[in-house]
Design an enzyme around this catalytic site. Structure first.
Site, PDB file in Angstrom:
ATOM      1  N   TRP A 266       0.789  -1.206   0.084  1.00 57.10           N
ATOM      2  CA  TRP A 266      -0.009   0.030  -0.106  1.00 57.10           C
ATOM      3  C   TRP A 266       0.686   1.356   0.148  1.00 57.10           C
ATOM      4  O   TRP A 266       0.546   2.145  -0.557  1.00 57.10           O
ATOM      5  CB  TRP A 266      -0.927   0.028   1.121  1.00 57.10           C
ATOM      6  CG  TRP A 266      -1.698   1.164   1.461  1.00 57.10           C
ATOM      7  CD1 TRP A 266      -2.927   1.689   0.972  1.00 57.10           C
ATOM      8  CD2 TRP A 266      -1.543   2.474   2.116  1.00 57.10           C
ATOM      9  NE1 TRP A 266      -3.431   2.622   1.129  1.00 57.10           N
ATOM     10  CE2 TRP A 266      -2.480   3.267   2.168  1.00 57.10           C
ATOM     11  CE3 TRP A 266      -0.293   2.728   2.863  1.00 57.10           C
ATOM     12  CZ2 TRP A 266      -2.485   4.654   2.598  1.00 57.10           C
ATOM     13  CZ3 TRP A 266      -0.329   4.134   3.474  1.00 57.10           C
ATOM     14  CH2 TRP A 266      -1.276   4.687   3.396  1.00 57.10           C
ATOM     15  N   HIS A 267       2.053   1.151   0.588  1.00 61.21           N
ATOM     16  CA  HIS A 267       3.113   2.537   0.849  1.00 61.21           C
ATOM     17  C   HIS A 267       3.625   2.564  -0.327  1.00 61.21           C
ATOM     18  O   HIS A 267       3.759   3.819  -0.723  1.00 61.21           O
ATOM     19  CB  HIS A 267       3.830   2.062   1.829  1.00 61.21           C
ATOM     20  CG  HIS A 267       3.469   2.292   3.299  1.00 61.21           C
ATOM     21  ND1 HIS A 267       2.696   1.179   3.978  1.00 61.21           N
ATOM     22  CD2 HIS A 267       3.173   3.474   4.068  1.00 61.21           C
ATOM     23  CE1 HIS A 267       2.466   1.779   5.197  1.00 61.21           C
ATOM     24  NE2 HIS A 267       2.704   2.963   5.496  1.00 61.21           N
ATOM     25  N   GLY A 268       3.789   1.687  -1.035  1.00 67.35           N
ATOM     26  CA  GLY A 268       4.672   2.089  -2.566  1.00 67.35           C
ATOM     27  C   GLY A 268       4.842   0.850  -3.275  1.00 67.35           C
ATOM     28  O   GLY A 268       4.950  -0.319  -2.894  1.00 67.35           O
TER      29      GLY A 268
END
Lengths: 509, 375
Positions: free
Chosen positions: A359-361
């Site tokens: 989700w973060h990257g």
């Protein structure tokens, strides 16, 4: 980039190029960062217009916020502002359609369509480059012709906050499908739920059930709330400018080129990065909460002194709370949660944290970070099971010294994981290489005293807050002392902010 | 410290704070809470501009030296030295970093003949200054009451180039400027409006705009060393001298010289002396004369390597320009270009610490010789 209250430099997305109106808007508000003079001017205008509208015209006030939020995003990129508004409108229609039928299959189909649309947009903008490039590399490694050229990750424009509002829209679709909430009938209220500018670009991730109900409550000017809003905004600004941006001076050069620095310097950089990322993100969240309070809305508290957590599980109940609860409710529990065998539980934890990392990257570094946290959660579960039949060990860990040790170990493990929290895994590995083998190298031309002073200051603040002393003092200190004290804090933050400020780390997500 | 311990400490601390009147004694009611919240917000809203106004008053009126410590500290030292030696004729040496590092009046004090009216050298160099910033420094010193008998103006062709990237206004930090500098800004800066706007911002956004300078003076350890502004003033001695570089070996010195080779080759290519630079030099002469001072131009030492970088046509043009300026202004020239051996020039054009100690007594002697009547 200038830090707080100086004019924000243009965060050139390369998008805002079409209509003259939006170009003008872009010049006025070049970046959607809260710690800029441009944002403060924008916010003051919104606040003035919003509270000038009489209370009985509740819907007008909502429209004021929707229009302001659209402009807030459109100032950065009007094309993407239309995209976000368009998908939000589609989510609204999906919700209405689900509400208009009782046929389970149709409802499921509509919920799936809504989730797929949101995930599709997210994947197109955020993961397309990563997956295509990995496919390209894989095919090249196998001696095959990929038939397409590699994408430059720097040229892929990822809309600000796409992960945040996508998750909000998904949770709405799922909650409506599961009949946890009624589908929203009012379009402006639904638009406000997704587009509300304080949480639009970097969270906290709000739930429809918490937010939409607030849009129905008549808003009155409340000095207690205004005070809370100002206080939160100031605390956030101080964290961002005076601490996070200052810590960046210690960690950015080292993380950029770890091979050039000596082992001790790299350890200091890891400590500085842990402080930085906390103050950066929680500072932003505090500002978002403060801005929302000033407009009469309450957003989810996103942080609760996470570095005082005594284990990783507790850390995740204190860090980015809106994301961890989202992952719990929409990933972990649907996967089976803690039910079933221990191995099944561990699998669920690992998968949940892996998704959290992704989700973060879209990069191996974030995936490794998620996996590492998953493994730590599993290790914590195993250790809990180990301690359960050993009451003396359990009691020892509950003592003052034992708690201190657990807090330290948790902080250490979390800080190690932050090393992975960057797009390039090779750089993270280089940092680890430096950390665990004594090597000479450059030192930063900065005093370590300032780093320790900052860490000590932050720790003292958290202990004062946790002890309840601040709450007691705050209630009893005279208003002139507090008001002037806040103003002094703001001026101190302005002086302490480095000339070259940094962007918010979480804006990229 | 655990939460329980901290809470106990808090409970112990509160009655003490209450006894000294820092906190009120009872928890307030809901109504008084609202009143207190309103008071707090209003006090905050009032205090922010008030603190900014006080800050602006402090750094613009009461302690203007805080914004420009390089000049400010020299001005304080100048006042102290002239007070110590009221009978001696003051010789202000105005120039760039070459002056700041090259003129070491303490060395002259140690070597001077010892007559009560020996020249009192004082270093008024400014790092990075060309003729316009030198004019600003001189105007300020004279306005601050410096009674200078002689003003020595540094003459250095590389800083007289004013086209494109070499324009002096580009490297002038608006945050250092004062209202009294406005005539110079308006006269020499092509977009003086932009500079004036920057100066205004430094006034109303006083903390943010002056943060690095204020922080560098209050807590230098908080500011990264590379690019830290206090390199220009942190080590100033009592006479305004800024100790320069001191290469340990000849190879270190050569490395430093090589470091600057390309930059100065570029600067000399297509070099022409700017009209504004000439005008500023003339204006400095006029300002000094108006204050009753005699004026001379001084050409500071350069190494043979550095002199070799200067193309003959640039050399000839500069020589001609200086001669014309000297004749026009009636100001003698002290040609010290080859007074020092290469080993005394750290990077080819800045005197090393040793070099400045050797050079300044010669300069003092030459000033005494050139202006015998001021003794």
């Amino acid at each position: 980039m200038h830090s707080l209250l100086a004019d924000a430099p243009a965060h050139d997305a390369g998008f805002t190029s079409g209509l003259a109106y939006f170009r003008w808007l872009h010049d006025l508000l070049p970046a959607p960062f809260f710690h800029t003079q441009a944002f403060l001017a924008f916010f003051a205008l919104v606040l003035a217009v919003y509270w000038t509208v009489p209370r009985r015209f509740q819907m007008t006030r909502i429209w004021v916020l929707v229009i302001a939020s659209f402009h807030f995003y459109a100032a950065w990129s009007f094309e993407l502002a239309f995209l976000v508004t368009g998908t939000t409108f589609a989510d609204y229609l999906f919700g209405r359609a689900m509400g208009s039928t009782d046929r389970p299959r149709v409802r499921k189909l509509l919920a799936t369509a809504s989730v797929c649309m949101n995930l599709g947009v997210l994947c197109y903008f955020k993961y397309r480059g990563f997956f295509l490039n990995e496919l390209y590399e894989g095919m090249r490694a196998l001696g095959m012709d990929p038939g397409f050229t590699k994408l430059n990750p720097l040229e892929v424009i990822v809309p600000f906050g796409i992960s945040f509002y996508t998750f909000e829209a998904i949770s709405y679709a799922v909650d409506v499908y599961k009949r946890k909430i009624e589908p929203e009938k009012s379009l402006p209220r639904f638009l406000l739920f997704i587009l509300f500018f304080p949480h639009l670009v970097a969270g906290p991730i709000v739930r429809a059930g918490d937010f939409l109900v607030q849009t129905r409550r008549p808003k009155r000017w409340n000095w207690l709330r205004v005070q809370l809003g100002v206080q939160l905004f100031l605390v956030g600004a101080f964290k961002k400018m005076a601490i996070a941006d200052r810590m960046a001076l210690y960690c950015d050069p080292v993380f950029k080129d770890p091979d050039a620095f000596g082992t001790v310097t790299v350890w200091f950089a890891v400590l500085a990065y842990a402080v930085r990322i906390y103050c950066d993100f929680s500072g932003y969240s505090d500002m978002a909460l403060g801005a929302a309070h000033l407009l009469g809305y309450k957003l989810t508290n996103n942080f609760n002194m996470p570095y005082l957590a005594a284990n990783v599980s507790e850390f995740w109940r204190r860090w980015h709370i809106s994301l961890s609860t989202w992952l719990r409710d929409y990933v972990f529990i649907p996967l089976g949660g803690s039910r079933g065998s221990a191995l099944f539980n561990y699998r669920n934890l690992l998968l949940t944290m892996l998704i959290g990392g992704l989700w973060h990257g879209a990069a191996w570094g974030y995936i490794a970070w998620g996996l590492a946290h998953g493994l730590m959660l599993v290790a914590h579960k195993v250790f809990q099971g180990f301690c359960e039949p050993r009451p003396r060990l359990k009691a020892a860990l509950e003592t003052w010294a034992g708690t201190g040790l657990r807090v330290f170990v948790t902080f250490f493990c979390v800080s190690m994981c932050w090393v992975l929290f960057q797009p390039e895994l090779s750089k993270a590995l280089a940092v680890f290489g430096k950390l665990f083998s004594i090597q000479k190298g450059q030192t930063l031309l900065l005093s370590n005293w300032a780093l320790w002073a900052t860490v000590g200051f932050l720790l003292a603040c958290q202990l004062i807050l946790r002890s309840g002393l601040w709450a007691k003092l705050h209630a009893r200190l005279p208003a002139p002392v507090l008001g002037t004290g806040y103003a002094v804090c703001l001026c101190a933050a302005l002086v302490l902010a480095p000339d070259a400020g940094t962007t918010f780390i979480y804006f990229q997500f | 410290m655990s939460a329980a311990t901290a809470a106990t400490a808090a409970n112990r601390l509160l009655p003490r704070l209450r006894s000294v009147g820092v906190v009120t004694s009872a928890a307030p009611s809901a109504r008084s809470k609202r009143r207190a919240a309103r008071g707090l917000v209003l006090w905050f809203v009032l205090a922010v501009p008030l603190l900014h106004a006080l800050g602006a008053l402090a750094v613009h009126v009461v302690w203007p030296h805080l914004r420009d410590p390089e000049y400010g500290r020299r001005a304080n030292r100048l006042a102290a030295r002239t007070a110590e030696h009221p009978a001696r004729p003051l010789v202000l040496v105005v120039g760039s970093s070459r002056t700041a590092m090259g003129v070491n009046p303490a060395a002259w004090e140690a070597a001077r003949p010892g007559a009560p009216n020996d020249p009192l050298l004082f270093n008024l160099g400014t790092v990075g200054a060309g003729p316009v910033q030198q004019l600003i420094a001189l105007r300020r010193a004279l306005a601050d009451g410096a009674k200078s008998a002689v003003v020595l103006l540094e003459y250095w062709p590389p800083l007289l180039r004013t086209d494109g990237e070499y324009a002096e206004w580009r490297r002038t930090d608006a945050r250092r400027l004062r209202d009294s500098d406005l005539p110079v800004v308006r006269d020499y800066f092509p977009d003086s409006g932009a500079t004036e706007r920057e100066m205004a911002r430094a006034r109303y956004d006083v903390f943010r705009f002056n943060c690095s300078r204020l922080l560098t003076q209050a807590a230098p350890c908080m500011v990264p060393k590379p690019g830290r502004a206090d390199v220009a003033w942190a080590d100033l001695d009592r006479w305004g001298w800024l100790p320069g570089m001191e290469p340990k070996t000849e190879s270190d010195r050569r490395a430093l010289v090589e470091h600057y080779r390309d930059e100065y080759r570029r600067r000399f290519a297509g070099h022409a002396i700017g009209a504004d630079a000439t005008r500023a030099l003339r204006e400095s002469v006029t300002a000094a004369r108006a204050a009753g001072a005699r004026v001379a131009f001084v050409v500071l030492p350069e190494s043979a390597e550095f002199r070799a970088w200067c193309p003959p046509e640039v050399e000839a043009a500069a020589r001609e320009h200086l001669a014309a300026l000297s004749t026009e202004c009636g100001a003698p020239v002290i040609h010290a270009r080859d007074w020092e051996p290469d080993a005394h020039l750290a990077d080819g054009f800045h005197l090393s610490r040793t070099g400045s100690q050797a050079f300044t007594p010669k300069l003092g002697t030459e000033v005494s010789r050139a202006f015998p009547q001021v003794r």
